[in-house]
Design a protein around this motif. Structure first.
Motif, PDB file in Angstrom:
ATOM      1  N   ASP A 159      21.382  46.325  16.870  1.00  0.00           N
ATOM      2  CA  ASP A 159      22.049  45.791  16.588  1.00  0.00           C
ATOM      3  C   ASP A 159      20.942  44.340  16.059  1.00  0.00           C
ATOM      4  OD1 ASP A 159      23.714  42.669  16.451  1.00  0.00           O
ATOM      5  OD2 ASP A 159      25.358  44.282  17.847  1.00  0.00           O
ATOM      6  N   ASP A 160      21.283  43.240  15.107  1.00  0.00           N
ATOM      7  CA  ASP A 160      20.216  41.800  14.955  1.00  0.00           C
ATOM      8  C   ASP A 160      19.865  41.418  15.802  1.00  0.00           C
ATOM      9  OD1 ASP A 160      20.947  42.986  12.162  1.00  0.00           O
ATOM     10  OD2 ASP A 160      22.612  42.427  12.346  1.00  0.00           O
ATOM     11  N   LEU A 161      18.609  40.607  15.443  1.00  0.00           N
ATOM     12  CA  LEU A 161      18.235  39.765  16.387  1.00  0.00           C
ATOM     13  C   LEU A 161      17.541  39.052  15.428  1.00  0.00           C
ATOM     14  CD1 LEU A 161      17.210  38.019  18.846  1.00  0.00           C
ATOM     15  CD2 LEU A 161      15.387  39.097  18.462  1.00  0.00           C
ATOM     16  N   PRO A 162      17.737  37.959  14.322  1.00  0.00           N
ATOM     17  CA  PRO A 162      17.610  37.724  12.827  1.00  0.00           C
ATOM     18  C   PRO A 162      16.730  36.567  13.635  1.00  0.00           C
ATOM     19  CG  PRO A 162      19.860  37.258  13.284  1.00  0.00           C
ATOM     20  CD  PRO A 162      19.448  38.228  14.875  1.00  0.00           C
ATOM     21  N   TRP A 163      15.354  36.607  12.596  1.00  0.00           N
ATOM     22  CA  TRP A 163      14.716  35.352  13.120  1.00  0.00           C
ATOM     23  C   TRP A 163      14.825  33.610  12.159  1.00  0.00           C
ATOM     24  CZ3 TRP A 163       9.974  35.459   8.885  1.00  0.00           C
ATOM     25  CH2 TRP A 163       8.463  34.347   9.977  1.00  0.00           C
ATOM     26  N   SER A 164      15.935  34.105  11.881  1.00  0.00           N
ATOM     27  CA  SER A 164      16.579  32.769  11.005  1.00  0.00           C
ATOM     28  C   SER A 164      17.476  32.486  12.092  1.00  0.00           C
ATOM     29  CB  SER A 164      17.791  32.946  10.140  1.00  0.00           C
ATOM     30  OG  SER A 164      18.790  34.179  10.517  1.00  0.00           O
ATOM     31  N   GLY A 165      17.690  33.153  13.533  1.00  0.00           N
ATOM     32  CA  GLY A 165      18.130  32.894  14.795  1.00  0.00           C
ATOM     33  C   GLY A 165      17.164  32.152  16.081  1.00  0.00           C
ATOM     34  N   VAL A 172       9.506  26.839  17.968  1.00  0.00           N
ATOM     35  CA  VAL A 172      10.727  26.247  18.556  1.00  0.00           C
ATOM     36  C   VAL A 172      12.105  27.937  18.930  1.00  0.00           C
ATOM     37  CG1 VAL A 172      12.271  25.195  19.715  1.00  0.00           C
ATOM     38  CG2 VAL A 172      10.486  24.066  18.510  1.00  0.00           C
ATOM     39  N   TYR A 173      11.406  28.597  19.586  1.00  0.00           N
ATOM     40  CA  TYR A 173      11.897  29.859  19.908  1.00  0.00           C
ATOM     41  C   TYR A 173      13.997  30.290  20.829  1.00  0.00           C
ATOM     42  CZ  TYR A 173       8.097  30.928  18.745  1.00  0.00           C
ATOM     43  OH  TYR A 173       6.667  31.332  17.961  1.00  0.00           O
ATOM     44  N   THR A 174      14.775  30.454  20.109  1.00  0.00           N
ATOM     45  CA  THR A 174      16.099  30.508  20.913  1.00  0.00           C
ATOM     46  C   THR A 174      16.645  31.501  20.620  1.00  0.00           C
ATOM     47  OG1 THR A 174      16.085  28.346  20.515  1.00  0.00           O
ATOM     48  CG2 THR A 174      18.062  30.034  21.662  1.00  0.00           C
ATOM     49  N   ILE A 175      17.419  32.845  21.638  1.00  0.00           N
ATOM     50  CA  ILE A 175      18.025  33.344  21.477  1.00  0.00           C
ATOM     51  C   ILE A 175      19.177  33.022  21.741  1.00  0.00           C
ATOM     52  CG2 ILE A 175      18.266  35.829  22.808  1.00  0.00           C
ATOM     53  CD1 ILE A 175      15.478  35.944  21.877  1.00  0.00           C
ATOM     54  N   SER A 176      20.438  33.319  21.253  1.00  0.00           N
ATOM     55  CA  SER A 176      21.485  33.670  20.939  1.00  0.00           C
ATOM     56  C   SER A 176      22.413  34.201  22.705  1.00  0.00           C
ATOM     57  CB  SER A 176      22.444  33.753  19.923  1.00  0.00           C
ATOM     58  OG  SER A 176      22.392  35.830  20.220  1.00  0.00           O
ATOM     59  N   PRO A 202      15.119  29.161   8.129  1.00  0.00           N
ATOM     60  CA  PRO A 202      14.836  27.812   7.628  1.00  0.00           C
ATOM     61  C   PRO A 202      13.772  27.611   8.121  1.00  0.00           C
ATOM     62  CG  PRO A 202      16.618  27.667   9.117  1.00  0.00           C
ATOM     63  CD  PRO A 202      15.922  29.257   8.944  1.00  0.00           C
ATOM     64  N   ALA A 203      12.821  27.790   9.106  1.00  0.00           N
ATOM     65  CA  ALA A 203      12.007  26.704  10.027  1.00  0.00           C
ATOM     66  C   ALA A 203      10.573  27.172   8.916  1.00  0.00           C
ATOM     67  CB  ALA A 203      10.903  28.258  10.847  1.00  0.00           C
ATOM     68  N   TYR A 204      10.767  27.500   7.698  1.00  0.00           N
ATOM     69  CA  TYR A 204       9.068  28.169   6.360  1.00  0.00           C
ATOM     70  C   TYR A 204       9.643  27.857   5.350  1.00  0.00           C
ATOM     71  CZ  TYR A 204       6.887  29.332  11.178  1.00  0.00           C
ATOM     72  OH  TYR A 204       6.827  29.031  12.422  1.00  0.00           O
ATOM     73  N   LYS A 205       9.012  27.947   4.688  1.00  0.00           N
ATOM     74  CA  LYS A 205       9.608  28.233   3.272  1.00  0.00           C
ATOM     75  C   LYS A 205       8.936  29.104   2.113  1.00  0.00           C
ATOM     76  CE  LYS A 205       9.611  22.861   1.749  1.00  0.00           C
ATOM     77  NZ  LYS A 205       9.188  21.792   1.130  1.00  0.00           N
ATOM     78  N   PHE A 206       9.981  30.059   1.854  1.00  0.00           N
ATOM     79  CA  PHE A 206       9.726  31.442   1.503  1.00  0.00           C
ATOM     80  C   PHE A 206       9.809  31.323  -0.234  1.00  0.00           C
ATOM     81  CE2 PHE A 206      11.008  32.067   5.681  1.00  0.00           C
ATOM     82  CZ  PHE A 206       9.668  32.459   5.742  1.00  0.00           C
ATOM     83  N   PHE A 226       7.530  36.682  21.112  1.00  0.00           N
ATOM     84  CA  PHE A 226       8.237  36.174  22.533  1.00  0.00           C
ATOM     85  C   PHE A 226       9.755  36.441  22.676  1.00  0.00           C
ATOM     86  CE2 PHE A 226      12.058  33.473  22.676  1.00  0.00           C
ATOM     87  CZ  PHE A 226      11.666  32.386  23.993  1.00  0.00           C
ATOM     88  N   ALA A 227      10.448  37.341  21.268  1.00  0.00           N
ATOM     89  CA  ALA A 227      11.125  37.997  22.253  1.00  0.00           C
ATOM     90  C   ALA A 227      11.283  39.197  22.922  1.00  0.00           C
ATOM     91  CB  ALA A 227      11.840  38.239  20.874  1.00  0.00           C
ATOM     92  N   VAL A 228       9.961  40.136  22.342  1.00  0.00           N
ATOM     93  CA  VAL A 228       9.740  41.567  23.148  1.00  0.00           C
ATOM     94  C   VAL A 228       9.329  41.005  24.513  1.00  0.00           C
ATOM     95  CG1 VAL A 228       7.708  42.984  22.989  1.00  0.00           C
ATOM     96  CG2 VAL A 228       8.617  42.689  21.043  1.00  0.00           C
ATOM     97  N   LYS A 229       9.097  39.625  24.907  1.00  0.00           N
ATOM     98  CA  LYS A 229       7.714  39.124  26.320  1.00  0.00           C
ATOM     99  C   LYS A 229       9.208  39.285  26.734  1.00  0.00           C
ATOM    100  CE  LYS A 229       5.472  35.541  28.779  1.00  0.00           C
ATOM    101  NZ  LYS A 229       3.833  35.085  28.668  1.00  0.00           N
ATOM    102  N   HIS A 230      10.232  38.031  26.438  1.00  0.00           N
ATOM    103  CA  HIS A 230      11.236  37.284  27.026  1.00  0.00           C
ATOM    104  C   HIS A 230      12.533  38.506  27.701  1.00  0.00           C
ATOM    105  CE1 HIS A 230      14.946  34.988  27.291  1.00  0.00           C
ATOM    106  NE2 HIS A 230      15.299  35.849  26.687  1.00  0.00           N
ATOM    107  N   PHE A 231      12.469  39.853  26.559  1.00  0.00           N
ATOM    108  CA  PHE A 231      13.702  40.383  27.072  1.00  0.00           C
ATOM    109  C   PHE A 231      13.154  41.882  28.139  1.00  0.00           C
ATOM    110  CE2 PHE A 231      15.906  39.308  23.771  1.00  0.00           C
ATOM    111  CZ  PHE A 231      17.151  39.652  23.865  1.00  0.00           C
ATOM    112  N   GLY A 232      11.640  42.036  27.921  1.00  0.00           N
ATOM    113  CA  GLY A 232      10.618  42.761  28.328  1.00  0.00           C
ATOM    114  C   GLY A 232      11.833  44.041  28.850  1.00  0.00           C
ATOM    115  N   ASN A 233      11.985  45.015  29.944  1.00  0.00           N
ATOM    116  CA  ASN A 233      11.814  46.558  29.579  1.00  0.00           C
ATOM    117  C   ASN A 233      13.705  46.138  29.292  1.00  0.00           C
ATOM    118  OD1 ASN A 233       9.854  47.497  30.113  1.00  0.00           O
ATOM    119  ND2 ASN A 233       9.510  47.208  32.738  1.00  0.00           N
TER     120      ASN A 233
END
Length: 546
Positions: A159-165, A172-176, A202-206, A226-233
């Motif tokens: 499944d997805d973990l979109p950078w946009s979310g 400022v990081y958030t896990i849905s 949308p946090a940056y201009k591309f 951040f996400a890798v650390k958050h979810f751990g194993n």
């Protein structure tokens, strides 16, 4: 039986309803399961909506998929807003259900759907069976989806973990909540998640649809870390960007890998970082993405890479002709052999070999008017089993994720709506049943060889006598000795009769069809040989001691 042929033709939609008055019959849905394990007594709940419910009754007819004679009937049950119907299904398999509403004996509405009876999930489910889900897109009920995935033998999801979310504002990081719940609940069903990251934020201009500056790459790598650390194993398999086809493998994608890999591995050294995201011509089966990256030294910035080798509407055995490709045809065994060879010759500095992952592959149902020979429900079912059997036969250990587990819509003319093994109303397609029985039969047995040596094509059809040598007729063994299983099918979709030797005593053999219904083996010939008709549908011969 006209209703059966009509439903099969429109099977890519949810339950089909025909009504003569304001009566609606709704089987299926999250709270009305149409899938269960083991044969025997079944109960379904049907929602009945009527302007005038007085005097309404419900009938149910259940037939083995594609057959005409009912194996179960329930007649004249008084209709309620939620009506329970109890009946008995005689074996593992998929069934056509016809539900008829009557008033004073006169039919006023009917609906068609399917019911799947799977093997009990008490066996070692295949480690290489995965499916794509869309929880990140707000689709799917966790527990019902995971229950059905477990019953079908799956052990992995993507499944997805979109950078946009993940990072809507810089740093400022958030896990849905949906992804958090998915990761928490999946292990309860023996399913491990793979998350694919990507998509601009949308946090940056591309300037392009991909991070192409040093600042953007660093920001993306920090978000992934951040996400890798958050979810751990809880999540140990990470895929970097989905289908970056518009980006140059070396100039655009490799610099991103070089930024992401060390940060992600620092956050959790035990993870597997998967590159390419199925990028490259045709989904990368000819190495269009991975080969340039390896030549540029990118092997040290990944643990694996992924391809999306879609072959529809062609079959998985012979696929389609490659164009300006190092492989003559895009088909399962040839693609796997080629890419395994590429990685074997490009080992990392520590001697390890990067792994090849198939993170998307599938065949969408096609509308009957799409082509002269469209992908039907039956083809989708057969191609699922053949795909998994073929990948296993390569001995590569490739993890394969079917795209996708559930339909994304109900438009029979929209390809993206019709990849699923189950429909939007959670009713099963034949492909779901094919997956469930293939998983039960295959388990984690290693490929043990092709049994075509000594086999003979006998007729009575005017078949290609070279089909065994040419690989058109498959007689594959998985597992050895008392744990052996045989799978047979005609990869060229023709019909044959073949005589061959069983790898275990005839007296211990049990035959099953593609959906798990018991068959009858023909009489034993000299030398523990049997003679069987074989067509495009997979058959299994299992050692009854196992």
């Amino acid at each position: 039986m006209l209703w059966k042929s009509l439903f099969a033709a429109l099977g890519c939609a949810a339950a089909l309803t025909v009504s003569a008055e304001a009566v609606r019959i709704t089987p299926g849905g999250v709270d009305r399961p149409l899938i269960s394990a083991r044969s025997g007594e079944k109960t379904i709940r049907v929602k009945v909506e009527a302007a005038n419910p007085d005097g309404l009754t419900l009938d149910l007819l259940a037939c083995v998929y594609g057959e005409r004679n009912p194996v179960a009937k329930v007649l004249k049950v008084p209709a309620k807003a939620e009506t329970e119907l109890r009946f008995r299904l005689p074996s593992v398999g998929i069934y056509d259900l016809c539900l008829i509403a009557r008033r004073d004996g006169r039919e006023v509405a009917r609906t068609y759907t399917n019911y799947a009876v799977t093997p009990a999930p008490d066996y070692p489910r295949p480690d290489d069976f995965g499916a794509c889900t869309h929880f990140a897109q707000g689709k799917g009920d966790y527990r019902r989806t995971f229950e059905y995935m477990k019953l079908a033998g799956f052990t992995r999801l993507r499944d997805d973990l979109p950078w946009s979310g993940l990072e809507r504002k810089p740093k400022v990081y958030t896990i849905s909540e949906r992804i958090e719940k998915m990761v928490d609940i999946a292990p309860n069903y023996g399913i491990r998640p793979l998350l694919v990251t990507g998509y601009n934020t949308p946090a940056y201009k591309f300037a392009r649809s991909f991070p192409t500056t040093g600042e953007q790459r660093a920001a993306f790598a920090d978000a992934v870390a951040f996400a890798v650390k958050h979810f751990g194993n809880r999540v140990t398999e990470w895929e970097i960007w989905n289908e970056p086809n518009a980006m140059h493998p070396v100039n655009d994608y490799l610099p991103l890998l070089k930024e992401v890999y060390p940060k992600a591995r620092a956050a959790n050294p035990g993870i597997t970082v998967i590159s390419c995201g199925g990028g490259g011509a045709g989904g990368g089966p000819g190495g269009g993405m991975i080969v340039p990256i390896l030549k540029a030294g990118g092997r040290e910035f990944m643990d694996g890479f992924s391809i999306h080798p879609y072959m529809s509407p062609s079959d998985p055995d012979f696929g389609y002709a490659g164009y300006k490709s190092p492989i003559p045809r895009v088909e399962v065994r040839g693609v796997t052999r080629y890419l395994t060879g590429v990685t074997a010759n490009n080992r990392k500095a520590d001697g390890s070999q990067i792994s090849c992952w198939v993170t998307e592959i599938g065949w969408p149902l096609e509308h009957p008017a799409a082509r002269p020979d469209p992908v039907t429900e039956m083809k989708q079912a057969v191609y699922f089993a053949r795909t998994m059997l073929l990948f296993r036969s390569t001995g590569s250990g490739t993890k394969v994720f079917w795209y996708d587990f559930q339909d994304d819509g109900i438009d029979p003319k929209n390809k993206e709506h019709n990849f699923g093994l189950i429909r939007t109303d959670y009713s099963p397609k034949p492909s779901y049943q094919a997956a469930a029985f293939c998983a039960w039969a295959l388990r984690n047995r290693a490929f043990a060889g092709d049994l075509h040596k000594g086999a003979v094509i006998t007729g009575p059809w005017n078949a290609d006598r070279k089909a065994l040598a040419d690989g058109k007729l498959k007689i594959y063994q998985y597992g050895r000795g008392g744990d052996a299983v045989v799978a047979l099918w005609a990869g060229d979709n023709r019909r044959y009769e073949v005589e061959f030797q069983l790898p275990f005593p005839y007296e211990q053999a049990i035959a099953f069809d593609w959906q798990g219904r018991r068959g009858v083996l023909p009489g034993k010939l000299d030398g523990n040989r049997i003679k069987l008709p074989v067509d495009f549908k997979v058959q299994y011969i299992v050692n009854k001691g196992k």
